[in-house]
Motif scaffolding. Structure first.
Motif, PDB file in Angstrom:
ATOM      1  N   TYR A 495       0.811  -1.234   0.000  1.00  0.00           N
ATOM      2  CA  TYR A 495       0.000   0.000   0.000  1.00  0.00           C
ATOM      3  C   TYR A 495       0.845   1.285   0.000  1.00  0.00           C
ATOM      4  O   TYR A 495       0.416   2.308   0.540  1.00  0.00           O
ATOM      5  CB  TYR A 495      -0.962   0.023   1.189  1.00  0.00           C
ATOM      6  N   SER A 509      -6.494   6.216 -11.360  1.00  0.00           N
ATOM      7  CA  SER A 509      -7.581   6.504 -10.418  1.00  0.00           C
ATOM      8  C   SER A 509      -7.091   6.286  -8.996  1.00  0.00           C
ATOM      9  O   SER A 509      -6.240   5.433  -8.743  1.00  0.00           O
ATOM     10  CB  SER A 509      -8.796   5.609 -10.706  1.00  0.00           C
ATOM     11  N   TYR A 510      -7.651   7.054  -8.094  1.00  0.00           N
ATOM     12  CA  TYR A 510      -7.278   6.976  -6.677  1.00  0.00           C
ATOM     13  C   TYR A 510      -7.856   5.721  -6.053  1.00  0.00           C
ATOM     14  O   TYR A 510      -9.014   5.350  -6.281  1.00  0.00           O
ATOM     15  CB  TYR A 510      -7.800   8.223  -5.962  1.00  0.00           C
ATOM     16  N   SER A 511      -7.042   5.026  -5.278  1.00  0.00           N
ATOM     17  CA  SER A 511      -7.493   3.845  -4.528  1.00  0.00           C
ATOM     18  C   SER A 511      -7.081   4.038  -3.073  1.00  0.00           C
ATOM     19  O   SER A 511      -5.903   3.996  -2.738  1.00  0.00           O
ATOM     20  CB  SER A 511      -6.855   2.572  -5.094  1.00  0.00           C
ATOM     21  N   SER A 512      -8.049   4.283  -2.206  1.00  0.00           N
ATOM     22  CA  SER A 512      -7.745   4.689  -0.835  1.00  0.00           C
ATOM     23  C   SER A 512      -7.022   3.588  -0.059  1.00  0.00           C
ATOM     24  O   SER A 512      -7.143   2.391  -0.368  1.00  0.00           O
ATOM     25  CB  SER A 512      -9.025   5.071  -0.087  1.00  0.00           C
ATOM     26  N   LYS A 515      -9.434   1.130   1.555  1.00  0.00           N
ATOM     27  CA  LYS A 515     -10.041   0.205   0.587  1.00  0.00           C
ATOM     28  C   LYS A 515      -9.072  -0.938   0.274  1.00  0.00           C
ATOM     29  O   LYS A 515      -9.457  -2.114   0.299  1.00  0.00           O
ATOM     30  CB  LYS A 515     -10.412   0.934  -0.695  1.00  0.00           C
ATOM     31  N   GLN A 516      -7.818  -0.600  -0.015  1.00  0.00           N
ATOM     32  CA  GLN A 516      -6.829  -1.639  -0.311  1.00  0.00           C
ATOM     33  C   GLN A 516      -6.643  -2.576   0.885  1.00  0.00           C
ATOM     34  O   GLN A 516      -6.604  -3.800   0.741  1.00  0.00           O
ATOM     35  CB  GLN A 516      -5.493  -1.000  -0.686  1.00  0.00           C
ATOM     36  N   ASP A 519      -9.898  -4.704   1.549  1.00  0.00           N
ATOM     37  CA  ASP A 519     -10.056  -5.732   0.511  1.00  0.00           C
ATOM     38  C   ASP A 519      -9.180  -6.945   0.824  1.00  0.00           C
ATOM     39  O   ASP A 519      -9.603  -8.096   0.654  1.00  0.00           O
ATOM     40  CB  ASP A 519      -9.686  -5.161  -0.868  1.00  0.00           C
ATOM     41  N   SER A 579     -16.288   2.831   1.416  1.00  0.00           N
ATOM     42  CA  SER A 579     -15.309   1.836   0.968  1.00  0.00           C
ATOM     43  C   SER A 579     -15.219   0.664   1.941  1.00  0.00           C
ATOM     44  O   SER A 579     -15.165  -0.506   1.530  1.00  0.00           O
ATOM     45  CB  SER A 579     -13.920   2.478   0.819  1.00  0.00           C
TER      46      SER A 579
END
Length: 612
Positions: A495, A509-512, A515-516, A519, A579
């Motif tokens: 991350y 695109s932004y992936s917080s 969220k990562q 997931d 998210s």
């Protein structure tokens, strides 16, 4: 009421206030601002007055009861410490109370129940020999915006960036968590991400009590806000609640609600002029009847929220209106809400919530927010190309043309925070470009002094010497903050980067971070998560972990529990709540989301500027 691991925090908070109200009859009630914010979301002052309270006042050294009042109810929404006891003594000394009941809403930091009772008894018995004091521990500090999300307002002032002095905050956070676990009567593991969270976990392992190994288990993932600042400075959030926080003012003395002041919702014929009416701001917190609107704001995107609201409103209206509906607009909602049936007790909470949404969507500042969204997206594409020259050249151009574009310096500072937060430590920004950026910032601070919000001048530049040199020093400090943000994930194996670009032709695109992380936490494959640091429950668990390593079995995992709490220290955005809900909806256990406050981009900037 005996709480268990499956009890939603919203149920605990509602029960707690109903329990507190049992002691309000014929009493003068005093609340601190943190208890008041919790009450704001769980029934409001009307709850206390219906229970028979004579008056409701702020818990302050300058307040007192009526000379004829003999009963008081004192409610505190933070761990009891010396300052709290001093204020309570002042209130008792200023009044003539014979019977005092004290509710500790978040446990004790430097006191316990017996010690506090003895202290207060001395004050009351100085006036009445047969006076009584009762101290109770009822968890009213939880402020639940929905069944999923809870906030703890007394922790709202924790700065996002703390260099070394963690101890001032660690004990308060630990006492708060300890109080929650005591009421749930559970075992627990704390997983931490970030230096402040690790300090809390370490401190908590020292103060925790031994618990029955047969009890249910609650796991907590603590995350420092500094780990991902993009999530709370992003103007392109798909969450409507985030947009409302950007465009509307906070409800006074809260960190969780917004306020819209217009003409009164219900006019009193006693006053002829609207200006003579008491102006109570509209807000999102329901008072008379719960509605699903806030839950929609947290868990659905803007389009779905508006569609759901239209469905609910039109179902309550007469037939002809339902047939003429086409495009969803704020004006459409206002037209529907003009119907008299929305002025009754059944619908008044829904009406004010929808009118707040309308106020945000009609705001004159909406175009500025949309411009900031587009700029943020464009710069994100350049970051994905890994070229600091193009990025900082564009940033420099934005500073030069900010007045022509009607971009405030606040917005540009938030965009800079986004840039430094989304990249990993390996992304190089040359010293030369940083020096140029620092000089631009210093000039901008000085040129825009009369437009800057008070907190930037007071907390960052300094009110005593507003000179070009002071502004340049502020710019240097801001570059230091940016580099701290950029390096916040430098020791992580996972991350490190918060954007994704699937191929050369696809936009980035932004992936917080959350969220990562979530997931992976909820993945059926259960991948290794070295980013999560944990302290064991004790010697027994320590031996078990060592034995597991010897026989090569699976170590502890956050989902090995009955209830998972994801808690972000420093504030949270609505987008992050959404998210986490999406990532955990099929994980098979109850998941609660907590934080110290809701954050808009401007509030995140303010928190970064707070003196440490």
């Amino acid at each position: 009421m005996a709480f268990n691991v499956d009890t939603p925090f919203s149920v605990i908070a509602d029960w707690s206030w109903n329990e507190a109200c049992k002691y309000a009859r014929e009493a003068a009630v005093f609340l601190d601002e943190y208890a008041a914010e919790s009450l704001h979301w769980h029934g409001g002052c009307i709850l206390l007055y219906r229970a028979g309270a004579k008056s409701v006042k702020e818990l302050s050294s300058f307040e007192s009861g009526h000379p004829k009042d003999r009963r008081c109810l004192l409610i505190v929404g933070k761990p009891v410490d010396e300052s709290t006891v001093t204020i309570v003594r002042d209130v008792l000394n200023n009044s003539n109370f014979k019977y005092c009941r004290f509710i500790a809403g978040c446990g004790f930091e430097s006191y316990d129940i017996e010690k506090l009772e003895n202290e207060l008894c001395k004050t009351v018995s100085s006036k009445y020999e047969d006076g009584t004091v009762d101290v109770m521990d009822i968890p009213i500090s939880l402020t639940c915006l929905s069944p999923t999300l809870f906030l703890i307002p007394h922790l709202q002032d924790i700065p996002i960036l703390i260099e070394n002095n963690y101890q001032n905050y660690v004990s308060k956070i630990s006492a708060t968590l300890n109080n929650i676990f005591d009421h749930l009567n559970v075992r627990h593991d704390i997983y931490s991400i970030g230096p402040l969270s690790e300090a809390v976990s370490h401190h908590f392992s020292k103060i925790q009590k031994s618990v029955n190994s047969d009890l249910s288990r609650v796991n907590v993932i603590l995350i420092d806000r500094i780990i991902d600042m993009y999530a709370v400075t992003d103007f392109a959030s798909s969450c409507l609640l985030d947009k409302m926080s950007m465009l509307l003012n906070r409800f006074p003395k809260t960190c969780s609600d917004i306020a819209v002041t217009t003409e009164p919702l219900i006019k009193d014929s006693k006053y002829k002029e609207v200006n003579d009416q008491l102006e109570v701001p509209m807000c999102l917190a329901p008072t008379l009847k719960p509605t699903p609107v806030v839950e929609w704001l947290l868990t659905k995107n803007e389009k779905n929220v508006l569609a759901n609201i239209r469905t609910v409103l039109t179902e309550k209206c007469s037939g002809p209106v339902r047939k003429t509906i086409s495009r969803i607009t704020p004006q459409l909602f206002e037209t529907i809400l003009s119907d008299e049936k929305f002025n009754n007790k059944e619908n008044i909470d829904l009406k004010q919530q929808v009118l707040c949404i309308c106020a945000a969507l009609k705001s004159s500042n909406l175009s500025k927010i949309e411009l900031a969204q587009n700029i943020g997206k464009l710069l994100l594409q350049n970051i994905s190309l890994e070229s600091d020259i193009d990025i900082l050249t564009q940033v420099g151009q934005l500073f030069k043309t900010r007045k022509d574009r009607k971009l405030s310096l606040e917005i540009l500072l938030c965009i800079l925070i986004q840039l430094y937060s989304v990249v990993e430590e390996d992304f190089q920004i040359s010293d030369e470009h940083q020096i140029n950026l620092e000089n631009m910032l210093g000039e901008a601070f000085y040129d825009d002094l009369k437009y800057l919000p008070e907190y930037i001048i007071k907390d960052f530049i300094g009110v005593n010497s507003i000179t070009p040199l002071a502004c340049q020093q502020a710019a240097e400090n801001f570059i230091f903050i940016l580099n701290q943000i950029k390096s916040s994930r430098q020791n992580f194996v996972q991350y490190r980067k918060l954007f994704v670009k699937e191929n050369t032709y696809a936009p980035a695109s932004y992936s917080s971070f959350v969220k990562q992380l979530m997931d992976d936490v909820c993945s059926p494959m259960r991948p290794n998560l070295p980013v999560l640091k944990t302290k064991s429950d004790g010697l027994t668990d320590f031996i078990k972990i060592g034995f597991n390593k010897i026989i090569n079995t699976v170590n502890k995992h956050p989902l090995d529990c009955d209830h998972l709490i994801v808690f972000i220290i420093g504030g949270i955005s609505g987008h992050e709540v959404h998210s986490i809900c999406e990532a955990t909806k099929n994980c098979g256990i109850r998941v609660s989301i907590g934080s110290t406050r809701m954050l808009s981009p401007y509030e995140a900037l303010h928190s970064l500027f707070k003196r440490m």
